[in-house]
Write a protein that holds these residues in place. Structure first.
Motif, PDB file in Angstrom:
ATOM      1  N   VAL A 197      23.463   3.942 -32.628  1.00 11.26           N
ATOM      2  CA  VAL A 197      22.575   4.719 -34.363  1.00 11.26           C
ATOM      3  C   VAL A 197      22.827   5.585 -34.572  1.00 11.26           C
ATOM      4  CG1 VAL A 197      20.314   4.837 -34.939  1.00 11.26           C
ATOM      5  CG2 VAL A 197      20.925   2.855 -33.217  1.00 11.26           C
ATOM      6  N   VAL A 198      23.361   5.709 -35.661  1.00 10.85           N
ATOM      7  CA  VAL A 198      23.764   7.108 -36.350  1.00 10.85           C
ATOM      8  C   VAL A 198      23.019   7.643 -37.260  1.00 10.85           C
ATOM      9  CG1 VAL A 198      25.839   8.256 -37.666  1.00 10.85           C
ATOM     10  CG2 VAL A 198      26.155   6.352 -36.041  1.00 10.85           C
TER      11      VAL A 198
ATOM     12  N   VAL B  41      25.918  -2.006 -36.661  1.00 12.21           N
ATOM     13  CA  VAL B  41      26.364  -3.228 -37.152  1.00 12.21           C
ATOM     14  C   VAL B  41      25.258  -3.741 -38.087  1.00 12.21           C
ATOM     15  CG1 VAL B  41      26.804  -5.588 -36.119  1.00 12.21           C
ATOM     16  CG2 VAL B  41      27.029  -3.971 -35.081  1.00 12.21           C
ATOM     17  N   GLY B  42      24.116  -3.266 -38.076  1.00  6.32           N
ATOM     18  CA  GLY B  42      22.846  -3.818 -39.172  1.00  6.32           C
ATOM     19  C   GLY B  42      22.995  -2.828 -40.168  1.00  6.32           C
ATOM     20  N   ALA B  43      23.761  -1.702 -40.616  1.00  4.75           N
ATOM     21  CA  ALA B  43      23.739  -1.385 -41.561  1.00  4.75           C
ATOM     22  C   ALA B  43      24.925  -0.446 -41.648  1.00  4.75           C
ATOM     23  CB  ALA B  43      22.835   0.405 -41.448  1.00  4.75           C
ATOM     24  N   VAL B  44      25.805  -1.179 -42.065  1.00  8.71           N
ATOM     25  CA  VAL B  44      26.899  -0.238 -41.892  1.00  8.71           C
ATOM     26  C   VAL B  44      27.803   0.819 -42.858  1.00  8.71           C
ATOM     27  CG1 VAL B  44      28.597  -2.508 -42.352  1.00  8.71           C
ATOM     28  CG2 VAL B  44      30.083  -0.654 -40.687  1.00  8.71           C
ATOM     29  N   ARG B  45      27.170  -0.249 -43.650  1.00 10.69           N
ATOM     30  CA  ARG B  45      26.753   0.429 -45.627  1.00 10.69           C
ATOM     31  C   ARG B  45      26.660   1.807 -45.205  1.00 10.69           C
ATOM     32  NH1 ARG B  45      29.997  -2.340 -49.912  1.00 10.69           N
ATOM     33  NH2 ARG B  45      28.615  -1.105 -50.937  1.00 10.69           N
ATOM     34  N   LYS B  46      25.694   1.957 -44.810  1.00  7.54           N
ATOM     35  CA  LYS B  46      24.812   2.916 -44.287  1.00  7.54           C
ATOM     36  C   LYS B  46      25.792   4.234 -43.900  1.00  7.54           C
ATOM     37  CE  LYS B  46      20.736   1.638 -46.221  1.00  7.54           C
ATOM     38  NZ  LYS B  46      18.995   1.875 -45.477  1.00  7.54           N
ATOM     39  N   VAL B  47      25.844   3.945 -42.649  1.00  9.50           N
ATOM     40  CA  VAL B  47      26.427   4.720 -42.008  1.00  9.50           C
ATOM     41  C   VAL B  47      27.811   5.343 -42.279  1.00  9.50           C
ATOM     42  CG1 VAL B  47      27.940   4.612 -39.496  1.00  9.50           C
ATOM     43  CG2 VAL B  47      25.495   3.585 -40.226  1.00  9.50           C
ATOM     44  N   ARG B  48      28.786   3.921 -43.078  1.00  7.99           N
ATOM     45  CA  ARG B  48      29.793   5.021 -43.364  1.00  7.99           C
ATOM     46  C   ARG B  48      29.690   6.212 -44.399  1.00  7.99           C
ATOM     47  NH1 ARG B  48      33.303  -0.794 -42.743  1.00  7.99           N
ATOM     48  NH2 ARG B  48      33.982  -0.530 -40.495  1.00  7.99           N
ATOM     49  N   GLY B  49      29.030   5.670 -44.847  1.00 11.42           N
ATOM     50  CA  GLY B  49      28.163   7.291 -46.298  1.00 11.42           C
ATOM     51  C   GLY B  49      27.871   8.086 -45.903  1.00 11.42           C
ATOM     52  N   LYS B  50      27.783   8.301 -43.878  1.00 16.75           N
ATOM     53  CA  LYS B  50      27.493   8.995 -43.552  1.00 16.75           C
ATOM     54  C   LYS B  50      28.553   9.740 -42.530  1.00 16.75           C
ATOM     55  CE  LYS B  50      22.116   7.844 -42.843  1.00 16.75           C
ATOM     56  NZ  LYS B  50      21.014   7.448 -41.947  1.00 16.75           N
TER      57      LYS B  50
ATOM     58  N   VAL C 278      31.714   5.197 -33.743  1.00 17.67           N
ATOM     59  CA  VAL C 278      30.355   5.955 -34.318  1.00 17.67           C
ATOM     60  C   VAL C 278      30.610   5.806 -35.853  1.00 17.67           C
ATOM     61  CG1 VAL C 278      30.137   8.396 -35.304  1.00 17.67           C
ATOM     62  CG2 VAL C 278      30.799   8.344 -33.117  1.00 17.67           C
ATOM     63  N   ASN C 279      31.103   5.132 -36.600  1.00 17.32           N
ATOM     64  CA  ASN C 279      31.271   4.998 -38.107  1.00 17.32           C
ATOM     65  C   ASN C 279      31.669   3.248 -38.308  1.00 17.32           C
ATOM     66  OD1 ASN C 279      34.424   4.587 -38.100  1.00 17.32           O
ATOM     67  ND2 ASN C 279      34.357   4.816 -39.874  1.00 17.32           N
ATOM     68  N   GLY C 280      31.723   2.246 -37.273  1.00 17.09           N
ATOM     69  CA  GLY C 280      31.823   0.778 -37.186  1.00 17.09           C
ATOM     70  C   GLY C 280      32.754   0.074 -37.829  1.00 17.09           C
ATOM     71  N   LEU C 281      34.168   1.154 -37.585  1.00 15.52           N
ATOM     72  CA  LEU C 281      35.577   0.316 -36.909  1.00 15.52           C
ATOM     73  C   LEU C 281      35.336  -0.631 -36.052  1.00 15.52           C
ATOM     74  CD1 LEU C 281      37.472   3.827 -37.610  1.00 15.52           C
ATOM     75  CD2 LEU C 281      37.326   1.457 -39.238  1.00 15.52           C
ATOM     76  N   VAL C 282      34.147  -0.220 -34.890  1.00 13.64           N
ATOM     77  CA  VAL C 282      34.505  -1.183 -33.953  1.00 13.64           C
ATOM     78  C   VAL C 282      33.422  -1.610 -33.613  1.00 13.64           C
ATOM     79  CG1 VAL C 282      34.888  -0.873 -31.219  1.00 13.64           C
ATOM     80  CG2 VAL C 282      36.424   0.022 -32.376  1.00 13.64           C
ATOM     81  N   GLU C 283      32.781  -3.168 -33.509  1.00  9.97           N
ATOM     82  CA  GLU C 283      31.248  -3.078 -33.102  1.00  9.97           C
ATOM     83  C   GLU C 283      31.346  -3.036 -31.852  1.00  9.97           C
ATOM     84  OE1 GLU C 283      30.546  -6.625 -35.098  1.00  9.97           O
ATOM     85  OE2 GLU C 283      30.776  -5.693 -36.634  1.00  9.97           O
ATOM     86  N   PRO C 284      30.206  -2.425 -30.662  1.00  5.27           N
ATOM     87  CA  PRO C 284      29.711  -3.498 -29.460  1.00  5.27           C
ATOM     88  C   PRO C 284      29.774  -3.897 -29.122  1.00  5.27           C
ATOM     89  CG  PRO C 284      28.007  -1.841 -30.527  1.00  5.27           C
ATOM     90  CD  PRO C 284      29.251  -1.851 -31.665  1.00  5.27           C
TER      91      PRO C 284
END
Length: 239
Positions: free
Chosen positions: A66-67, A73-82, A54-60
């Motif tokens: 998509v969060v 993967v493509g926007a991991v920084r944005k995801v971890r901000g959410k 869910v926060n990109g600690l593991v990649e598919p």
């Protein structure tokens, strides 16, 4: 898009002597919109892998997650901000000597001014009822106090989603109830894995994970019943 989408997600990890590797999750597709989502299953079933996607600690290895409109993967920084993530053992997450310092560290990127940051940290600690513990060593705190502190540090930056990986494992009954009430009062969407079936009962939707697959997805009572059946069948098979 206020949801978390798993689209045909599989996760493999390398294993010596195996070309295929080990399959941790297989072909998971989910649309998670509920305010409270529980994840239950045996140790090694794939629960933690599911949460860490869910926060990109593991990649598919296959598919995508998509969060709230952003790919992990493509926007991991944005995801971890959410997405805020709280681990089972808060000591693996708390990096500063005191709670005050840890919360201020979480706020460093979003609040540049030191005085404003200190004031915001006090407000966050007070919200969780642990301001009086702000300057104690984290090693002097109880398990429940540490877990609340880890929650405070993560929630200080106001994520949209809170992921909790078996948060009650190290807690006694009193602190487990404190955690339960705290989580119930949060505004964030919460995704929580747990072995505590009472906590799972509080969820709006519960996923049962078995051998890397979602074997049940529905209401908490039905999910818990299904999980009990799986456990009983496994015990009978070993008898």
């Amino acid at each position: 898009m206020d949801s978390i989408n798993f689209n045909g997600v599989s996760v493999r990890v390398p294993v010596d002597g195996s070309d295929a590797g080990k399959l941790l999750l297989q072909n998971v597709s989910l649309d998670l919109r509920e305010r409270r989502v529980g994840v239950i299953g045996a140790n090694g079933s794939g629960k933690s892998t599911l949460l860490r996607l869910v926060n990109g600690l593991v990649e598919p290895s296959e598919g995508s997650v998509v969060v709230y409109g952003d790919d992990t993967v493509g926007a991991v920084r944005k995801v971890r901000g959410k997405v805020g993530f709280v681990f089972t053992d808060p000591l693996s997450q708390l990096v500063m000597p005191t709670g005050r310092e840890d919360v201020e560290l979480s706020l460093r990127r979003s609040i540049r001014n030191g005085r404003e940051r200190a004031l915001r940290a006090e407000q966050v600690l007070d919200r969780f009822g642990i301001l009086h513990l702000a300057d104690q060593s984290i090693y002097e705190l109880s398990g429940g106090e540490r877990q609340l502190l880890a929650l405070a540090a993560v929630l200080a930056v106001d994520p949209k989603v809170l992921v909790l990986d078996e948060p009650s494992t190290l807690l006694d009954l009193r602190n487990r109830e404190l955690l339960r009430r705290t989580v119930a009062g949060l505004d964030q969407q919460v995704i929580m894995s747990t072995h505590d079936l009472d906590l799972a009962q509080d969820m709006d939707r519960v996923l049962v994970v078995e051998a890397g697959q979602i074997v049940f997805d529905g209401g908490p009572a039905e999910a818990i019943a299904r999980y009990r059946q799986l456990c009983a069948a496994e015990v009978d098979g070993r008898a």
